[in-house]
Design an enzyme around this catalytic site. Structure first.
Site, PDB file in Angstrom:
ATOM      1  N   GLY A   1     -23.348   8.278  26.151  1.00 54.83           N
ATOM      2  CA  GLY A   1     -21.945   8.026  25.805  1.00 54.83           C
ATOM      3  C   GLY A   1     -21.743   7.859  24.310  1.00 54.83           C
ATOM      4  O   GLY A   1     -20.777   8.371  23.737  1.00 54.83           O
ATOM      5  N   CYS A   2     -22.652   7.156  23.673  1.00 53.94           N
ATOM      6  CA  CYS A   2     -22.549   6.909  22.234  1.00 53.94           C
ATOM      7  C   CYS A   2     -22.715   8.207  21.450  1.00 53.94           C
ATOM      8  O   CYS A   2     -22.040   8.426  20.439  1.00 53.94           O
ATOM      9  CB  CYS A   2     -23.583   5.878  21.793  1.00 53.94           C
ATOM     10  SG  CYS A   2     -23.354   4.276  22.608  1.00 53.94           S
TER      11      CYS A   2
END
Length: 141
Positions: free
Chosen positions: A31-32
């Protein structure tokens, strides 16, 4: 705060500009990575709208440098290793994953207006579509 590639960034030096701060849990997680790539891909659009964008996590500058190199990121990443800024913005929170509690960064984004006031906040961010939503909000300032 120290940033990737060396040097430091101070919010007080950015007064008079619109600033986007996106807090994310850790470098090189799915996600990051998607979020950082998204902000990198839209960095010129943010600049055209008069905004400067910074990603912030507790990772070290060395980890940021590896993350930037691995994914070709252009968005500047700040290291909050002591969690000072994370605590100031209230994103250093208790998380609960599979019944195990731990402290971590809640994915959040803040837009700071030209007067240095927080104009918009997103908490518990879901990555898909988020960068575009932030850009739309910046264009309204």
């Amino acid at each position: 705060m120290p940033r990737d590639g060396g040097g430091e960034v101070s919010l007080s030096d950015l007064k008079g500009q619109v600033v986007v701060l996106f807090f994310y849990p850790r470098d090189d997680t799915p996600g990051c990575t998607k979020e950082s790539i998204g902000f990198s891909e839209h960095l010129q659009a943010f600049a055209d709208a008069g905004a400067t964008v910074y990603g912030i996590s507790r990772d070290t500058v060395a980890k940021h440098d590896k993350f930037v190199a691995k994914h070709g990121l252009t968005v500047p990443l700040l290291s909050d290793a002591e969690s000072t800024m994370c605590e100031d913005y209230g994103v250093w929170v208790e998380k609960n994953m599979y019944g195990r509690k731990s402290m971590g960064i809640e994915r959040s984004t803040f837009v700071i207006d030209r007067d240095g006031k927080i104009a918009r906040i997103w908490r518990k961010v879901k990555v898909p579509g988020h960068v575009e939503e932030v850009l739309d909000a910046v264009k309204e300032l």
